[in-house]
Design a protein around this motif. Structure first.
Motif, PDB file in Angstrom:
ATOM      1  N   ALA A  11       0.813  -1.113  -0.054  1.00 49.75           N
ATOM      2  CA  ALA A  11      -0.091  -0.015  -0.146  1.00 49.75           C
ATOM      3  C   ALA A  11       0.782   1.235   0.041  1.00 49.75           C
ATOM      4  CB  ALA A  11      -1.109   0.069   1.111  1.00 49.75           C
ATOM      5  N   ARG A 114      -7.844   8.484  -0.013  1.00 47.78           N
ATOM      6  CA  ARG A 114      -7.555   7.392   1.103  1.00 47.78           C
ATOM      7  C   ARG A 114      -8.621   7.681   2.215  1.00 47.78           C
ATOM      8  NH1 ARG A 114      -2.614   3.583   1.170  1.00 47.78           N
ATOM      9  NH2 ARG A 114      -3.369   3.405  -0.822  1.00 47.78           N
ATOM     10  N   GLN A 208      -1.939   2.976  -6.264  1.00 53.01           N
ATOM     11  CA  GLN A 208      -3.008   3.152  -5.199  1.00 53.01           C
ATOM     12  C   GLN A 208      -4.232   3.934  -5.699  1.00 53.01           C
ATOM     13  OE1 GLN A 208      -1.739   1.791  -2.215  1.00 53.01           O
ATOM     14  NE2 GLN A 208       0.093   1.347  -3.627  1.00 53.01           N
ATOM     15  N   PHE A 212      -6.358   0.509  -5.491  1.00 52.99           N
ATOM     16  CA  PHE A 212      -6.087   0.249  -3.933  1.00 52.99           C
ATOM     17  C   PHE A 212      -7.407   1.077  -3.478  1.00 52.99           C
ATOM     18  CE2 PHE A 212      -5.622   0.952   0.502  1.00 52.99           C
ATOM     19  CZ  PHE A 212      -5.011  -0.276   1.064  1.00 52.99           C
TER      20      PHE A 212
END
Length: 359
Positions: A11, A114, A208, A212
């Motif tokens: 990550a 995120r 990411q 992600f």
């Protein structure tokens, strides 16, 4: 030859940057996931301060090193074949600038998406916990995941994600995807038909944002499937050559023997004609350059926060000492150039806004 030891996390965009780079270079390595401090102590290695991802050990006699950009330069010295640094000094500085922009500005997109939205927070805190140990039981997982989310959401202001900047970050991410899409229409990499270190820096952040985090992934799939495909290719370039294109699907023969770019003189864009990446350079000059100067001025004045206008939007955040160092490092790279190369640099950067770094 001893493999390079990499300690990181899937990550981490900088871990992904280095691993993809090592695969392209065909450099032997092994990677250890999990807590870096604990893993270094297990092999009796000193723990760097601060601990950054990735932490790298080049050989058994070396101390651990951090920070992806200087790590790449050290590895280039040891493994010069298939270089990711253009041999033209002017183009090398352009590469350095784009790499720094990717590492330091694009990461604001990653950090914001995120930790600013509930779906993404829930995804990140649970996945990050399990990346340190998939056998973690649910009770411990909840304790650790809550600790991670609290810590990271409280850091949003530090990297520049806040109520003043949120909308700008989300729009600027979309702008960047469109710019990258345009660059990839012309060549498979930013600076030609071979990857440079700036490609790996961009790739690291996009692993990411596209793979992600749910919200930024949806945006990318809507705006640029070209960028989505590109990060899949960037994952492993160990066998990359210049004949890789879709024409063979139509039955067309490859035009020549494949070039794997072992010759560092080949495959780079002509520095005298950077038109295909001018939109990217203008974006850097319009956004990142004034940001760097505003942050640097505030730090020198002893201010805790700073603000400036970016695209007529008020940007406000805490001062960021590391990014003041980034500005200094960019200028130091320029000091390595001779007068002729500086003249060439100012010419190719003219009217992009990036020239203000070197006047």
């Amino acid at each position: 030859m001893q493999p390079i030891k990499v300690f990181g996390n899937p990550a981490s965009p900088y871990t992904r940057k280095i691993l993809s780079y090592l695969r392209y270079k065909n450099v032997p390595y092994n990677v250890t996931w999990g807590d870096v401090k604990s893993n270094l102590k297990l092999i009796n290695k000193s723990v760097p301060s601060p601990i950054l991802l990735p932490t790298v050990i080049l050989d058994e006699d070396s101390d651990p090193i951090t920070d992806s950009t200087p790590i790449i330069r050290e590895i280039e010295q040891k493994y010069p074949n298939k270089s990711v640094i253009p041999n033209n000094p002017t183009l090398a500085l352009v590469n350095y600038l784009i790499e720094d922009y990717a590492d330091e500005w694009l990461t604001k997109f990653m950090f914001h998406f995120r930790w600013a939205f509930d779906e993404d927070i829930n995804n990140a805190k649970n996945k990050l916990t399990l990346l340190h140990g998939v056998t973690t039981n649910e009770k411990i997982k909840k304790t650790i995941s809550d600790f991670i989310s609290d810590k990271q959401t409280n850091r949003l202001w530090v990297v520049g994600s806040n109520k003043y900047t949120a909308e700008f970050i989300e729009n600027n991410y979309q702008d960047f995807l469109r710019i990258l899409n345009g660059c990839l229409l012309h060549s498979p990499f930013i600076l030609g038909s071979r990857p440079s270190s700036c490609d790996f820096a961009i790739y690291g952040q996009l692993t990411q944002l596209i793979n992600f985090d749910p919200t930024s992934r949806k945006i990318a799939h809507k705006i640029s499937m070209r960028a989505v495909a590109w990060i899949e290719l960037m994952e492993d370039l160990s066998g990359w050559h210049d004949q890789m294109n879709a024409n063979s699907l139509l039955g067309n023969k490859l035009s020549s023997k494949p070039n794997y770019f072992n010759n560092n003189n080949e495959g780079w864009i002509d520095v005298s004609n950077l038109n295909q990446i001018k939109p990217l350079l203008k974006e850097i000059g319009n956004i990142y350059v004034p940001y760097l100067y505003a942050n640097d001025t505030a730090i020198k004045s002893g201010e805790d926060t700073f603000e400036l206008k970016l695209n007529n939007i008020n940007w406000k955040q805490k001062t960021f000492p590391y990014q003041a160092k980034c500005l200094s490092w960019i200028k130091n790279e320029a000091k390595k150039l001779n007068k002729e190369s500086i003249k060439e640099l100012l010419c190719v950067l003219d009217k992009t806004g990036c020239e203000k770094l070197f006047n």
